[in-house]
Write a protein that holds these residues in place. Sequence first.
Motif, PDB file in Angstrom:
ATOM      1  N   GLN A 143      36.426  50.001  31.067  1.00 48.48           N
ATOM      2  CA  GLN A 143      37.729  50.000  31.747  1.00 48.48           C
ATOM      3  C   GLN A 143      37.965  48.626  32.364  1.00 48.48           C
ATOM      4  N   VAL A 144      38.532  47.745  31.575  1.00 49.89           N
ATOM      5  CA  VAL A 144      38.797  46.370  31.975  1.00 49.89           C
ATOM      6  C   VAL A 144      40.286  46.219  32.247  1.00 49.89           C
ATOM      7  N   ILE A 145      40.613  45.613  33.372  1.00 46.99           N
ATOM      8  CA  ILE A 145      42.016  45.302  33.675  1.00 46.99           C
ATOM      9  C   ILE A 145      42.380  44.015  32.941  1.00 46.99           C
ATOM     10  N   VAL A 146      43.448  44.063  32.185  1.00 47.00           N
ATOM     11  CA  VAL A 146      43.944  42.898  31.453  1.00 47.00           C
ATOM     12  C   VAL A 146      45.244  42.463  32.115  1.00 47.00           C
ATOM     13  N   LEU A 147      45.251  41.231  32.616  1.00 44.05           N
ATOM     14  CA  LEU A 147      46.434  40.654  33.265  1.00 44.05           C
ATOM     15  C   LEU A 147      47.016  39.572  32.359  1.00 44.05           C
ATOM     16  N   PRO A 148      48.114  39.858  31.680  1.00 45.27           N
ATOM     17  CA  PRO A 148      48.750  38.813  30.869  1.00 45.27           C
ATOM     18  C   PRO A 148      49.355  37.731  31.770  1.00 45.27           C
ATOM     19  N   THR A 149      49.281  36.503  31.313  1.00 44.20           N
ATOM     20  CA  THR A 149      49.920  35.408  32.049  1.00 44.20           C
ATOM     21  C   THR A 149      51.052  34.851  31.185  1.00 44.20           C
ATOM     22  N   HIS A 150      51.915  34.082  31.799  1.00 41.70           N
ATOM     23  CA  HIS A 150      52.990  33.421  31.063  1.00 41.70           C
ATOM     24  C   HIS A 150      52.509  32.066  30.559  1.00 41.70           C
ATOM     25  N   GLN A 151      51.215  31.847  30.683  1.00 41.09           N
ATOM     26  CA  GLN A 151      50.594  30.662  30.097  1.00 41.09           C
ATOM     27  C   GLN A 151      49.949  31.125  28.794  1.00 41.09           C
ATOM     28  N   ASP A 152      49.009  30.396  28.279  1.00 42.58           N
ATOM     29  CA  ASP A 152      48.459  30.750  26.963  1.00 42.58           C
ATOM     30  C   ASP A 152      47.133  31.508  27.050  1.00 42.58           C
ATOM     31  N   TYR A 153      46.966  32.355  28.062  1.00 45.80           N
ATOM     32  CA  TYR A 153      45.741  33.139  28.177  1.00 45.80           C
ATOM     33  C   TYR A 153      45.975  34.410  28.972  1.00 45.80           C
ATOM     34  N   VAL A 154      44.978  35.304  28.942  1.00 45.80           N
ATOM     35  CA  VAL A 154      44.988  36.511  29.759  1.00 45.80           C
ATOM     36  C   VAL A 154      43.790  36.438  30.708  1.00 45.80           C
ATOM     37  N   ILE A 155      43.879  37.184  31.792  1.00 47.36           N
ATOM     38  CA  ILE A 155      42.762  37.330  32.716  1.00 47.36           C
ATOM     39  C   ILE A 155      42.244  38.751  32.562  1.00 47.36           C
ATOM     40  N   MET A 156      40.926  38.885  32.410  1.00 43.51           N
ATOM     41  CA  MET A 156      40.321  40.209  32.233  1.00 43.51           C
ATOM     42  C   MET A 156      39.238  40.385  33.289  1.00 43.51           C
ATOM     43  N   VAL A 157      39.339  41.500  34.057  1.00 38.46           N
ATOM     44  CA  VAL A 157      38.402  41.739  35.146  1.00 38.46           C
ATOM     45  C   VAL A 157      37.905  43.178  35.149  1.00 38.46           C
ATOM     46  N   SER A 158      36.713  43.357  35.674  1.00 33.85           N
ATOM     47  CA  SER A 158      36.165  44.698  35.905  1.00 33.85           C
ATOM     48  C   SER A 158      36.297  45.003  37.391  1.00 33.85           C
ATOM     49  N   VAL A 159      36.809  46.173  37.681  1.00 36.52           N
ATOM     50  CA  VAL A 159      36.919  46.643  39.064  1.00 36.52           C
ATOM     51  C   VAL A 159      36.367  48.061  39.130  1.00 36.52           C
ATOM     52  N   ASP A 160      36.001  48.490  40.330  1.00 32.98           N
ATOM     53  CA  ASP A 160      35.414  49.816  40.488  1.00 32.98           C
ATOM     54  C   ASP A 160      36.433  50.938  40.312  1.00 32.98           C
ATOM     55  N   GLN A 161      37.676  50.705  40.691  1.00 36.96           N
ATOM     56  CA  GLN A 161      38.715  51.724  40.568  1.00 36.96           C
ATOM     57  C   GLN A 161      39.912  51.126  39.815  1.00 36.96           C
ATOM     58  N   PRO A 162      39.797  51.029  38.481  1.00 40.62           N
ATOM     59  CA  PRO A 162      40.844  50.341  37.717  1.00 40.62           C
ATOM     60  C   PRO A 162      42.223  50.985  37.792  1.00 40.62           C
ATOM     61  N   ARG A 163      42.306  52.311  37.824  1.00 38.57           N
ATOM     62  CA  ARG A 163      43.624  52.963  37.873  1.00 38.57           C
ATOM     63  C   ARG A 163      44.335  52.669  39.195  1.00 38.57           C
TER      64      ARG A 163
END
Length: 173
Positions: A143-163
């Motif tokens: 369960q990885v949070i994917v944060l799209p950016t308006h640049q040329d990459y995404v940020i992907m993070v693991s959190v304990d409570q993704p929802r």
Amino acid sequence: MMHTIPLSTLSTTTQYSLVGLLIGLLLITVIVLIKPMPKNAKYAAMGIMLAVFSMFTLTLYQSFHSQLQWDQTVVDFKVPLYSQTLPTSDIDLQGAFIADLSVEQGLQPKWRNNGVGLPGYSLGWFTLNNDQKALLSVTESKQVIVLPTHQDYVIMVSVDQPRQMLAELHQQQ
């Protein structure tokens, strides 16, 4: 108002891997100290060992304090060695989603361009299977949070409570 969500901490296995790496670096340092070699070479080797040891020690320490913070103006991605501060307008908070990297083949990291890859910890810049660039701090691939950016990459993070984090991100816009 500043929102803060702590990122997932390292698993015990990953912590042991990092500690084992640090012990290995110390052993190599002892060998360099004992081995007869020219002073300049010894100083250079010790400088390199100190830098590498410091980098991994900093990574281990900061991994317990990793977090994602945001407000109306900035998103602050605080992780060891690869922290980023972006204007909130550069992040597509509404487009954030939860991904299972074991299922979504395109989002799996293919190449580590610059970063740390340990069992249970991917940190740094990666190229994904879909050839997109990504800044990762991933400890659990289910369960990885994917944060799209308006640049040329995404940020992907693991959190304990993704929802819960996803709901907070979606409330921002």
